[in-house]
Design an enzyme around this catalytic site. Structure first.
Site, PDB file in Angstrom:
ATOM      1  NE  ARG A   1      66.612  35.952  33.507  1.00 62.31           N
ATOM      2  CZ  ARG A   1      66.506  35.200  32.402  1.00 62.31           C
ATOM      3  NH1 ARG A   1      65.497  35.381  31.580  1.00 62.31           N
ATOM      4  NH2 ARG A   1      67.405  34.263  32.133  1.00 62.31           N
TER       5      ARG A   1
ATOM      6  CE  LYS B   1      66.088  28.347  25.684  1.00 65.96           C
ATOM      7  NZ  LYS B   1      66.545  29.526  26.445  1.00 65.96           N
ATOM      8  CG  ASN B   2      69.295  27.503  28.072  1.00 64.03           C
ATOM      9  OD1 ASN B   2      68.917  28.354  27.254  1.00 64.03           O
ATOM     10  ND2 ASN B   2      68.624  27.222  29.168  1.00 64.03           N
TER      11      ASN B   2
ATOM     12  CG  ASP C   1      65.398  26.440  32.555  1.00 64.97           C
ATOM     13  OD1 ASP C   1      65.046  27.507  33.087  1.00 64.97           O
ATOM     14  OD2 ASP C   1      66.439  26.327  31.888  1.00 64.97           O
TER      15      ASP C   1
ATOM     16  NE  ARG D   1      62.648  33.999  24.064  1.00 67.63           N
ATOM     17  CZ  ARG D   1      62.909  35.077  24.760  1.00 67.63           C
ATOM     18  NH1 ARG D   1      61.922  35.808  25.202  1.00 67.63           N
ATOM     19  NH2 ARG D   1      64.128  35.440  25.011  1.00 67.63           N
TER      20      ARG D   1
ATOM     21  NE  ARG E   1      70.243  36.937  31.741  1.00 69.39           N
ATOM     22  CZ  ARG E   1      70.389  37.857  32.681  1.00 69.39           C
ATOM     23  NH1 ARG E   1      69.668  38.956  32.667  1.00 69.39           N
ATOM     24  NH2 ARG E   1      71.244  37.690  33.649  1.00 69.39           N
TER      25      ARG E   1
ATOM     26  CB  CYS F   1      61.727  34.312  30.090  1.00 70.62           C
ATOM     27  SG  CYS F   1      61.501  33.258  28.658  1.00 70.62           S
TER      28      CYS F   1
HETATM   29  N1  EPU Z   1      71.848  36.750  38.840  1.00 75.16           N
HETATM   30  C1  EPU Z   1      72.234  37.932  39.422  1.00 75.16           C
HETATM   31  N2  EPU Z   1      73.195  38.684  38.795  1.00 75.16           N
HETATM   32  C2  EPU Z   1      73.766  38.290  37.636  1.00 75.16           C
HETATM   33  C3  EPU Z   1      73.391  37.062  37.046  1.00 75.16           C
HETATM   34  C4  EPU Z   1      72.410  36.296  37.672  1.00 75.16           C
HETATM   35  O1  EPU Z   1      71.731  38.331  40.473  1.00 75.16           O
HETATM   36  O2  EPU Z   1      74.629  39.029  37.117  1.00 75.16           O
HETATM   37  C5  EPU Z   1      70.796  35.934  39.493  1.00 75.16           C
HETATM   38  C6  EPU Z   1      69.539  35.821  38.610  1.00 75.16           C
HETATM   39  O3  EPU Z   1      68.716  36.956  38.749  1.00 75.16           O
HETATM   40  C7  EPU Z   1      68.921  34.546  39.105  1.00 75.16           C
HETATM   41  C8  EPU Z   1      70.142  33.688  39.465  1.00 75.16           C
HETATM   42  O4  EPU Z   1      71.238  34.603  39.609  1.00 75.16           O
HETATM   43  O5  EPU Z   1      68.152  34.796  40.244  1.00 75.16           O
HETATM   44  C9  EPU Z   1      70.487  32.634  38.437  1.00 75.16           C
HETATM   45  O6  EPU Z   1      70.652  33.218  37.165  1.00 75.16           O
HETATM   46  P1  EPU Z   1      71.656  32.633  36.071  1.00 75.16           P
HETATM   47  O7  EPU Z   1      72.619  33.705  35.727  1.00 75.16           O
HETATM   48  O8  EPU Z   1      72.182  31.313  36.525  1.00 75.16           O
HETATM   49  O9  EPU Z   1      70.686  32.406  34.846  1.00 75.16           O
HETATM   50  P2  EPU Z   1      70.868  32.906  33.358  1.00 75.16           P
HETATM   51  O10 EPU Z   1      72.255  32.700  32.913  1.00 75.16           O
HETATM   52  O11 EPU Z   1      70.239  34.231  33.186  1.00 75.16           O
HETATM   53  C10 EPU Z   1      70.392  30.552  32.321  1.00 75.16           C
HETATM   54  C11 EPU Z   1      69.432  30.003  31.317  1.00 75.16           C
HETATM   55  C12 EPU Z   1      68.037  30.000  31.909  1.00 75.16           C
HETATM   56  C13 EPU Z   1      68.036  29.133  33.176  1.00 75.16           C
HETATM   57  C14 EPU Z   1      69.090  29.670  34.163  1.00 75.16           C
HETATM   58  C15 EPU Z   1      69.245  28.825  35.405  1.00 75.16           C
HETATM   59  C16 EPU Z   1      70.414  30.625  29.205  1.00 75.16           C
HETATM   60  C17 EPU Z   1      70.369  31.477  27.997  1.00 75.16           C
HETATM   61  N3  EPU Z   1      69.466  30.823  30.115  1.00 75.16           N
HETATM   62  O12 EPU Z   1      69.929  31.868  32.592  1.00 75.16           O
HETATM   63  O13 EPU Z   1      67.193  29.384  30.944  1.00 75.16           O
HETATM   64  O14 EPU Z   1      66.777  29.206  33.784  1.00 75.16           O
HETATM   65  O15 EPU Z   1      70.376  29.734  33.499  1.00 75.16           O
HETATM   66  O16 EPU Z   1      69.497  27.518  35.092  1.00 75.16           O
HETATM   67  O17 EPU Z   1      71.282  29.769  29.336  1.00 75.16           O
HETATM   68  C18 EPU Z   1      65.154  28.942  29.863  1.00 75.16           C
HETATM   69  O18 EPU Z   1      65.782  28.213  29.082  1.00 75.16           O
HETATM   70  O19 EPU Z   1      63.890  28.984  29.893  1.00 75.16           O
HETATM   71  C19 EPU Z   1      65.893  29.798  30.787  1.00 75.16           C
HETATM   72  C20 EPU Z   1      65.327  30.832  31.417  1.00 75.16           C
END
Ligand code: EPU
Length: 412
Positions: free
Chosen positions: A121, A22-23, A301, A393, A92, A116
């Site tokens: 975030r 998915k990701n 995750d 999802r 997201r 989620c």
């Molecule tokens: N963060 C910021 N500012 C930003 C972006 C991120 O402060 O502009 C913070 C977030 O709030 C968090 C940390 O940085 O505390 C890490 O966030 P990251 O950006 O790495 O996560 P993401 O891109 O929003 C993806 C996956 C998530 C997974 C995380 C970490 C996708 C669509 N989502 O999220 O997947 O938990 O990386 O590995 O790729 C899931 O599949 O259940 C899921 C939540």
């Protein structure tokens, strides 16, 4: 709201095949906007988050066709760039369209996406990165960013997965070279770069801290999805929790290593083959302390599924969640089912109990929902898990796959 009914107390036995990631597929679907020719994504998982990305592509003007498990995207008819907020808020992963549309049209709409509820975030790294590349907020509409983008060096304050992916997509459309420092190293980023390279893009360093992208839009691409490491981790935790002997096919064991090591420390017997693992589990004990961290650390995750697997493990397990500020919603459901857990901010202390019992609980996010199913598989009696939409999802055919392993799970 659909629910799942789980009759616990049955060991899992048999073989499960893992779907495409998915990701990895979500940023790839956004990337198709950049291509000059049609793209084929082989082994694309059928998930509601993928449906949401497809709805965005259709809205933009792309033509979409499914051929069994393969998805064809023809981006040549894309003319629109302004995604309605109602589509953005569905997940997201919609945030990735900002980088891709900026690269293709020199404009995009970047507003807070859905996803989620895992605490704050924000999207400040995405906004700051696009701004460094030359995008400017429109004075008439603060959701809109405009401008010709050109390559530059961007230092991420934290190795954010989504910001790394978004800025790679933008960099493909920028003139000159874009360098991302302190980039995230997750396997899904390498998969995105492989897809762009299959179309002729020049990207290096993915999977390391410094990613370099030379501007230039890709032609067409045809690529097989990597297996979903979180689905594999979830089934490994399910087998560990319920006990039994399970073969998990279509995995990349290297991507799962930190999760497998914790399960081994907890007493599971795991055999690793090239694209398969076999996991045997009986009684578990605490594996000690688990700290979530960016890849190659223990994945956030897998935090909830692993906690679910360890509720009956002898001794005390400590889990620190360091990636998200509020990703422990599943604990109240576990306590409802008889688990003994103390929570102090983002640290959970799980004192193993000898038995869990069924009840009625509600999923509030994807992995927390899957974790409730894992706990229910090991509980005495029946558990009703409300909020099946969260699980759908990110897990393809979850109920069918569990039933094929001998679990008694049905939709209600
Ligand atoms: N963060 C910021 N500012 C930003 C972006 C991120 O402060 O502009 C913070 C977030 O709030 C968090 C940390 O940085 O505390 C890490 O966030 P990251 O950006 O790495 O996560 P993401 O891109 O929003 C993806 C996956 C998530 C997974 C995380 C970490 C996708 C669509 N989502 O999220 O997947 O938990 O990386 O590995 O790729 C899931 O599949 O259940 C899921 C939540």
């Amino acid at each position: 709201m659909q629910s799942l009914l789980v009759d616990g107390g049955r060991k899992l036995n048999g073989t499960v095949r893992i779907s495409g990631s998915k990701n990895a597929v979500l940023p790839m679907l956004a990337a198709t906007v950049l291509f000059k020719e049609p793209c084929c994504i082989r082994g694309c998982p059928k998930l509601t988050d993928v449906d949401a990305a497809i709805d965005i592509l259709k809205y933009l003007g792309a033509e979409i066709q499914w051929y069994d498990g393969d998805l064809m995207v023809d981006p040549r008819s894309i003319r629109k760039w302004d995604i309605p907020d109602s589509l953005t808020r569905r997940m997201r992963g919609s945030v990735f369209f900002a980088g891709a549309l900026m690269a293709r049209f020199g404009k995009c709409r970047l507003v807070q996406p859905g996803g989620c509820p895992l605490g704050k975030r924000p999207i400040n790294f995405h906004v700051d990165g696009l701004t460094a590349l030359g995008a400017r907020q429109d004075s008439d509409d603060p959701g809109v960013y405009l401008g010709e983008i050109s390559g530059t060096e961007i230092m991420l304050p934290y190795p954010s997965v989504g910001a790394t992916e978004n800025l790679i997509l933008a960099g493909v459309g920028a003139s000159g070279e874009t360098v991302i420092r302190n980039a995230a190293k997750e396997p899904e980023i390498e998969c995105l770069c492989d897809f762009l390279r299959a179309g002729g893009c020049c990207i290096s360093g993915d999977g390391s801290e410094i990613v370099r992208i030379k501007g230039g839009l890709p032609s067409g691409a045809d690529m097989q999805m990597i297996p979903d490491r979180m689905e594999a981790a979830t089934f490994a935790c399910a087998a560990a929790s319920a006990g039994g002997d399970v073969i998990i096919e279509h995995v990349n064991t290297a991507h799962l290593e930190t999760v497998l090591q914790v399960l081994e420390r907890a007493g599971c017997r795991i055999d690793r083959f090239e694209h398969t693992i076999r996991l045997r589990s009986d009684r578990l004990h605490s594996p000690g302390t688990i700290i979530t961290a960016p890849y190659p650390g223990f994945p956030t995750d897998a935090q909830a599924p692993m906690m679910a697997a360890l509720l009956r493990a002898q001794g005390t397990t400590t889990i620190y969640e360091t990636v998200f500020s509020d990703r422990m919603h599943h604990i109240s459901a576990f306590v409802e089912m008889g688990a003994k857990i103390e929570l102090n901010k983002n640290s959970a202390y799980i004192h193993g109990v000898s038995e869990l019992h069924g009840g009625a609980v509600t999923a509030q996010d994807l992995r927390g929902g899957a974790a409730m199913v894992i706990a229910a598989l090991a509980a005495n009696g029946t558990t009703t898990i409300h909020g099946l939409n969260h699980i759908q999802r990110g897990y393809e055919d979850f109920t069918l796959k569990l039933c094929a392993l001998g679990a008694k799970v049905q939709k209600a």
